[in-house]
Design a protein around this motif. Structure first.
Motif, short mmCIF file in Angstrom:
data_model
loop_
_atom_site.label_atom_id
_atom_site.label_comp_id
_atom_site.label_asym_id
_atom_site.label_seq_id
_atom_site.Cartn_x
_atom_site.Cartn_y
_atom_site.Cartn_z
N ARG A 200 56.59 81.14 56.24
CA ARG A 200 58.02 81.41 56.32
C ARG A 200 58.57 81.84 54.97
NH1 ARG A 200 61.41 79.79 60.56
NH2 ARG A 200 63.20 79.53 59.20
N LEU B 282 60.47 85.17 54.14
CA LEU B 282 61.78 85.19 53.48
C LEU B 282 61.75 86.10 52.25
CD1 LEU B 282 64.66 83.96 52.97
CD2 LEU B 282 63.49 82.48 51.35
N LYS C 114 59.85 88.53 51.64
CA LYS C 114 59.79 89.93 52.06
C LYS C 114 61.16 90.41 52.52
CE LYS C 114 55.12 91.07 52.79
NZ LYS C 114 54.23 91.88 53.61
N ALA C 115 61.89 89.55 53.25
CA ALA C 115 63.23 89.93 53.71
C ALA C 115 64.14 90.16 52.52
CB ALA C 115 63.80 88.84 54.62
N PRO D 140 56.82 90.78 58.01
CA PRO D 140 57.98 89.95 57.71
C PRO D 140 58.60 89.32 58.95
CG PRO D 140 58.37 92.28 57.14
CD PRO D 140 56.92 92.12 57.43
N VAL D 141 58.67 90.07 60.05
CA VAL D 141 59.29 89.52 61.26
C VAL D 141 58.49 88.33 61.78
CG1 VAL D 141 59.93 90.03 63.63
CG2 VAL D 141 60.26 91.75 61.87
N LEU E 296 58.73 85.29 59.37
CA LEU E 296 60.01 84.58 59.42
C LEU E 296 60.12 83.72 60.66
CD1 LEU E 296 62.61 87.17 58.14
CD2 LEU E 296 62.32 84.84 57.31
N ARG E 297 59.45 84.16 61.72
CA ARG E 297 59.53 83.44 62.98
C ARG E 297 58.58 82.25 63.00
NH1 ARG E 297 58.10 87.50 67.12
NH2 ARG E 297 59.91 88.71 66.53
N ASN F 63 66.37 92.96 63.66
CA ASN F 63 65.22 93.27 62.80
C ASN F 63 65.19 94.74 62.42
OD1 ASN F 63 64.35 90.65 62.84
ND2 ASN F 63 62.94 90.94 64.55
N LEU G 178 63.41 95.06 58.81
CA LEU G 178 62.24 94.18 58.80
C LEU G 178 61.14 94.75 59.69
CD1 LEU G 178 64.06 90.74 59.07
CD2 LEU G 178 62.68 91.50 57.14
N ARG H 249 65.66 96.66 51.78
CA ARG H 249 66.09 95.30 52.10
C ARG H 249 66.69 94.62 50.88
NH1 ARG H 249 61.11 95.08 55.16
NH2 ARG H 249 60.03 94.08 53.42
N PHE I 264 70.61 89.03 53.92
CA PHE I 264 70.28 88.28 55.14
C PHE I 264 70.85 86.87 55.08
CE2 PHE I 264 66.88 91.42 55.18
CZ PHE I 264 66.82 91.76 56.53
N PHE J 10 70.26 83.52 57.52
CA PHE J 10 69.47 83.08 58.67
C PHE J 10 70.05 81.82 59.29
CE2 PHE J 10 66.71 85.15 55.61
CZ PHE J 10 66.09 86.12 56.39
N ASN K 133 66.76 79.06 55.34
CA ASN K 133 65.59 79.59 54.63
C ASN K 133 65.74 79.56 53.12
OD1 ASN K 133 63.99 79.99 56.80
ND2 ASN K 133 64.38 82.18 57.00
#
Lengths: 410, 235
Positions: free
Chosen positions: A311, A315, A317-318, A403-404, A407-408, B59, B64, B91, B97, B99, B103
């Motif tokens: 995670r 994060l 990467k986001a 990244p998706v 994050l999930r 996304n 993303l 990004r 972002f 969340f 995070n």
């Protein structure tokens, strides 16, 4: 991300999991520690051996009975007659001096104090051949030899052990093998880094040795001869002349091999070197195996760490971390882990060397473990390389996470 | 549309965007042709039942993930066919972002969490100062040295908002920002987002399934089965 930031993060991350980090690098610690420790002891021992060999002098040739290279039946004993044969100026112009040595263990007693030590029965020119200096008195002379005089030159450590002092001993009497010997001199300290410390030896005339300490079946037999060449450049000539004379003295035909062995300091140094080289290769093997095992441990934990921090990776990467940033972060972490392990290992090895040195000193074998800057640098670099090599795959896995997905991840 | 005069270029401009997922042999058509424009200073809510594709759309908007087909312009930059590393830069620079689960990184304090995006940006000067300013702007000037576990849920989400704002992005993308909060904290976070939108003209895209959250937005986009159901503004 800048490199120093990656470094800071890596250190923080390692510090956040102290126990785990330590256990992870234990393989590296033990591997590097063992290598550094044994290497330091080895270098200490090597220094001792080299010191001993070099203390003999560069222009001295040892002659032993027997031939190690070829099978010789019934080799003749080396005798004082051989020494006389070698003292032939006309046929052996490069030979300066010949000393005969007959050695043995015996008790030396002074008053209530006694010690078991090496007694060296030698000829009068022995001191000159091996460059033995006296701190007081003088070495015994030819007349002492011919008269089988009960005189002795004490090694300084032996003198200290027996009498508690190293001076004003001329004229006192010590008992060797229960025979009284008059002290005529005390040797100057030669340095304590020898396996058979000459500072603990006692030197007596070889004739007195034969008479009082070590009775021989073969008359005039000696343990070995020392040939002193004119200088270190004439060693080869002196060996050649000595060999010819000794073969004649032993009445060897041209078909018979030598029944004696001649060796000089250079030969001994090369033997010592080859032993050291074998030891080094052996140690390198141990090092390679332990670093391999340690590296696999690091790789394993880094893979766990990547999974745990999926995670976090998502994060980052986001927030804009590129693949390279993530890879750098994890590579830095594994490299730092490994280097920390290496540094602890160097400390452990140093401690190991100290302990062995202390034990050796206590049991009377002075040995000074040496840690060279080279071995420290090599250990550090190797740990670094191991960290990078085994951290590569986990870091790549972290960098390639989507990244998706990351994050999930729960 | 009175909110969107033609002179203003949309910050988000999506044309016929589709996204297919492959689960084994089965193709899941998560987005089936989305057209969407969001203009600077807008606060837009994206709503829809689960499985409607709103996460997928978020996304895409958040760069993303890459779409299967269609065009996406973010701040006049065509991002639908950028590479991974180029997307990372987008990004970092253009998107903030927020969340549902905050995070935040647990090991580091609020200010370092807020400064995290700055570490990945070109301009790494005055990182602490810029992070401090962002924290002050969300009303946490007195909590800068606190670690996430020393902060309440609402405070953590405000740290996350500060982190989203620190690089002064073109849009702030909030995925269920109040989903993990009690009603009071949720209200505070919403008030903060509204304040940012109204006072600083921050463009905000909210993804939520909570109508009481969506009601704060000037416009709500309803997604259903990968398509926009009611693209008109709710007046």
């Amino acid at each position: 991300m800048k490199f120093w930031q990656a470094l800071k993060e890596a250190i923080a991350s390692i510090a956040a999991n102290k126990t785990r980090s330590f256990l992870t690098v234990l393989g590296i610690v033990i591997g590097v520690g063992a290598v550094i420790g044994v290497l330091s002891i080895g270098q200490g021992a090597e220094a001792s051996i080299m010191g001993q060999i070099e203390s003999i002098g560069t222009n001295v040739i040892y002659v032993f009975r027997g031939n190690r290279a070829e099978d010789v039946t019934n080799p003749k004993y080396l005798t004082t007659a051989d020494a006389d044969a070698l003292a032939n100026r006309a046929r052996a112009p490069h030979i300066l001096n010949i000393a005969s040595v007959l050695s043995g263990q015996s008790s030396v007693r002074f008053g209530d104090e006694s010690a078991q030590t090496s007694i060296m029965g030698v000829t009068g020119n022995y001191a000159e051949v091996i460059d033995l200096k006296l701190s007081e008195g003088s070495f015994f002379t030819e007349s002492h030899i011919t008269n089988r005089s009960s005189v002795v030159v004490l090694g300084p450590e032996l003198a200290e052990r027996l009498t508690g002092r190293q001076t004003e001993l001329i004229g006192t009497t010590v008992h060797i093998n229960n025979y009284p010997f008059r002290v005529v001199g005390v040797a100057a300290a030669k340095g304590g880094n020898q396996f058979s410390s000459p500072d603990m030896d006692a030197y007596i005339p070889i004739t007195a040795m034969q008479l009082r300490v070590k009775r021989q079946n073969v008359p005039n037999a000696v343990d070995f001869l020392l040939i002193q060449a004119q200088d270190s450049n004439s060693i080869d000539e002196a060996m050649h002349e000595g060999r010819t004379l000794l073969r004649a003295s032993h009445r060897l035909t041209s078909r018979q091999p030598d029944d004696f062995t001649m060796t000089n300091q250079e030969d001994m140094l090369s033997i010592a070197n080859s032993i050291t080289n074998i030891l080094t290769i052996f140690l390198a093997g141990i090092a390679a195996i332990s670093l391999l095992v340690g590296g696999i441990g690091i790789m394993n934990i880094m893979l766990v760490s990547v999974t745990e921090r999926t995670r976090e990776i998502g994060l980052r990467k986001a927030l804009g971390a590129r693949k390279f940033d993530i890879q750098l972060q994890f590579l830095t972490e594994s490299a730092m882990l490994s280097v920390f392990g290496g540094l602890i290992g160097i400390g452990l090895g140093w401690l190991l060397g100290k302990i062995v040195g202390a034990v050796a000193a206590n049991s009377g074998t002075p040995l000074v473990p040496e840690i060279s800057l080279n071995s420290v640098l090599l250990a550090t670099l190797f740990s670094l390389a191991v960290g990078i090599f085994f951290g590569w795959y986990p870091a790549l896995r972290a960098a390639n996470l989507e990244p998706v997905e990351a994050l999930r991840y729960e | 549309m009175e909110l969107t005069p033609q002179a203003v270029k949309p910050v988000i401009d999506v044309h016929n965007l589709t996204k297919d997922y492959y689960i084994g042999e089965i193709v899941v058509r998560a987005l089936r042709g989305i057209d969407l424009q969001i203009f600077p200073g807008e606060m837009v809510a994206i709503m829809g039942p689960s499985g409607s594709g709103k996460s997928t759309l978020m996304n895409m908007i958040g760069c993303l993930d890459s779409p299967t087909s269609g065009d996406y312009y973010l701040d006049s930059l065509r991002v639908s066919d950028l590479h991974d590393d180029e997307l990372a830069i987008v990004r970092n620079q253009k998107i903030g972002f927020v969340f549902q689960k905050y995070n935040l990184l647990p090991r580091i304090d609020a200010i370092e969490n807020v400064a995290l995006p700055l570490r990945y940006s070109e301009d790494t000067s005055n990182m602490r100062q810029r992070a401090e300013e962002a924290l002050k702007s969300v009303g946490l000037g007195d909590r800068m040295r606190h670690k996430p576990n020393e902060l309440s849920g609402g405070q953590q989400q405000r740290v996350a908002i500060a982190r989203a704002l620190v690089n002064q992005p073109a849009i702030l993308l909030a995925d269920e920002p109040t989903g993990n909060l009690d009603s009071q904290s949720g209200k505070e976070v919403m008030e903060l987002l509204i304040k940012l939108n109204q006072q600083q003209n921050t463009t905000i895209v909210l993804v939520t399934h909570d109508p009481t959250v969506a009601v704060h937005a000037q416009r709500t986009i309803q997604l259903f089965d990968g398509l926009i159901k009611a693209p008109e503004a709710i007046a």
